[in-house]
Write an enzyme that holds these catalytic residues in place. Sequence first.
Site, PDB file in Angstrom:
ATOM      1  N   LYS A  32       0.251  -4.181 -12.271  1.00 26.19           N
ATOM      2  CA  LYS A  32       1.140  -3.369 -13.093  1.00 26.19           C
ATOM      3  C   LYS A  32       2.544  -3.952 -12.998  1.00 26.19           C
ATOM      4  O   LYS A  32       2.773  -4.864 -12.185  1.00 26.19           O
ATOM      5  CB  LYS A  32       1.114  -1.903 -12.675  1.00 26.19           C
ATOM      6  N   ARG A  60      -3.916  -7.386  -6.392  1.00 25.87           N
ATOM      7  CA  ARG A  60      -5.212  -6.888  -5.916  1.00 25.87           C
ATOM      8  C   ARG A  60      -5.919  -6.109  -7.033  1.00 25.87           C
ATOM      9  O   ARG A  60      -5.346  -5.215  -7.626  1.00 25.87           O
ATOM     10  CB  ARG A  60      -5.019  -6.013  -4.669  1.00 25.87           C
ATOM     11  N   LEU A  87       3.169   7.106  -2.642  1.00 25.91           N
ATOM     12  CA  LEU A  87       4.060   6.182  -3.358  1.00 25.91           C
ATOM     13  C   LEU A  87       3.294   5.361  -4.383  1.00 25.91           C
ATOM     14  O   LEU A  87       2.092   5.144  -4.252  1.00 25.91           O
ATOM     15  CB  LEU A  87       4.776   5.243  -2.377  1.00 25.91           C
ATOM     16  N   CYS A  97      -5.318   0.639  -4.651  1.00 19.09           N
ATOM     17  CA  CYS A  97      -5.642   2.040  -4.344  1.00 19.09           C
ATOM     18  C   CYS A  97      -6.741   2.637  -5.223  1.00 19.09           C
ATOM     19  O   CYS A  97      -7.790   3.007  -4.716  1.00 19.09           O
ATOM     20  CB  CYS A  97      -4.387   2.893  -4.432  1.00 19.09           C
TER      21      CYS A  97
END
Length: 445
Positions: free
Chosen positions: A328, A335, A158, A268
Amino acid sequence: MKLCVVGSGYVGLVTAVGFAEMGHTVIGVDRDEKKIAMLAQGRSPIYEPGLEELLRRNMEGGRLSFTTDLGAGVSGSLFCFIAVGTPNADDGSADLGAVLDVAAEIARNIKEYRIVVVKSTVPVGTSTKVQEIMRKVRGLSPEESHTLFDVVSNPEFLKEGSAVDDVLRPDRVVIGVDNPRVGELMKELYAPFTRNGHPVFLMDIPSAELTKYASNAFLATKISFINKMAEICDRTGADIMNVRLGMGSDPRIGMPFLYAGVGYGGSCFPKDVKALIHTGEALNIPMGLLSEVEAVNDFQKRIPGHLVDSLFPGRSDLSVAIWGGAFKAETDDIREAPSLVLIDHLIERKARVSLYDPEAMDNLKSRYGDRIRFGKDPYEILPGAEALCLLTEWRIFRTPDWDRVKSLMARPIVIDGRNQYDPRELAGRGIDCYGIGRGRSREAR
Ligand SMILES: NC(=O)c1ccc[n+]([C@@H]2O[C@H](COP(=O)([O-])OP(=O)(O)OC[C@H]3O[C@@H](n4cnc5c(N)ncnc54)[C@H](O)[C@@H]3O)[C@@H](O)[C@H]2O)c1
């Protein structure tokens, strides 16, 4: 089918909501009592479009509940998902502490056969460690353990900002198993998500684990590649937006993730690139390719600060406004956000910083307190500002009222970290706009 999801963060919560929405019965588990208390009231601790509505609907429908008691989660659930965090350890490797703790706790609590599904992003070989720790807790041999549990790798793809949609309509579902019967049960669990033809890839466990890192590292590489081309554009007068169109229209290359800007952030890409470098190096495989991807990204994040320094050398009473703090658009997640690098830099050079973000201001307030000023809308933070930096591509920033911007700012200078604006058009309005790789910016570097 009944399942529990341990970890109710970005991945665990959206996964739990997604499975409930498809009709399964889901218990979300987290050790964070405040988070669970909020969720129990139908309130989402994170911002994701559509999430809270689905959360409430499924709780009201009796398909979704939350607890801090892992034993209660595991007791009625055939599938036990692990979706806790895997941050970088000091050496860059993925810290598997939380994953292995949860695996051990599941092992302590299971009374009958369970399928333990590792959804956290974990390095190749982790599922074997999960199996080992679970066997150790129960004192079982490898042969015996299959009667009590199987371990599956089911990485999550995701994207924050469209997490609900991505979970409900995944591009693909990757399932790593060492027992074909478990593969069939996993396919059954995912059947409601894949009826419209999205593929389920059943594979061996190490391949599934590596697929996740390979995907993220490739996307990060694409971003750093275009950013490197943007650097050449800035030195030569070429425009990266033209280069992007010309190269991205080749179907072998493609447009997505070919945007030059202030670099990738989030929970990520930065951590997964680091962890994959660590995996390679531990295997004596030179990982210079990805080290460079990381170095380019670090450089990109510092560009707005460099531009401010070169535009206002030696100024200590500078006032800078920032549009966007989230890493974003469509998320409140800060983070590894490029905004943090710029804010830290500006605070260090004693500039006054004001910021507006549609969703991330609470998280920024927790981090910076009153060291930065927050506005209620994009324009409230502009009076007196000598530079405006756009760092997040929220839609609200796409077509500003430039006359208003110009009238409010002390000096009309825009640093466009996401290449949302046409520097030539803004120049026509009397605004100096510095994009990333737009050619016109080169005089300021
Ligand atoms: N965020 C993303 O976009 C994304 C996308 C794909 C994969 N992933 C991966 O999914 C995993 C989770 O990421 P996230 O962003 O959801 O993390 P997160 O930090 O938002 O959430 C992790 C949750 O786990 C809970 N937790 C930690 N230890 C626990 C324990 N022992 N028992 C119960 N709960 C515990 C924490 O309280 C927290 O709520 C990571 O491995 C990440 O790399 C994240």
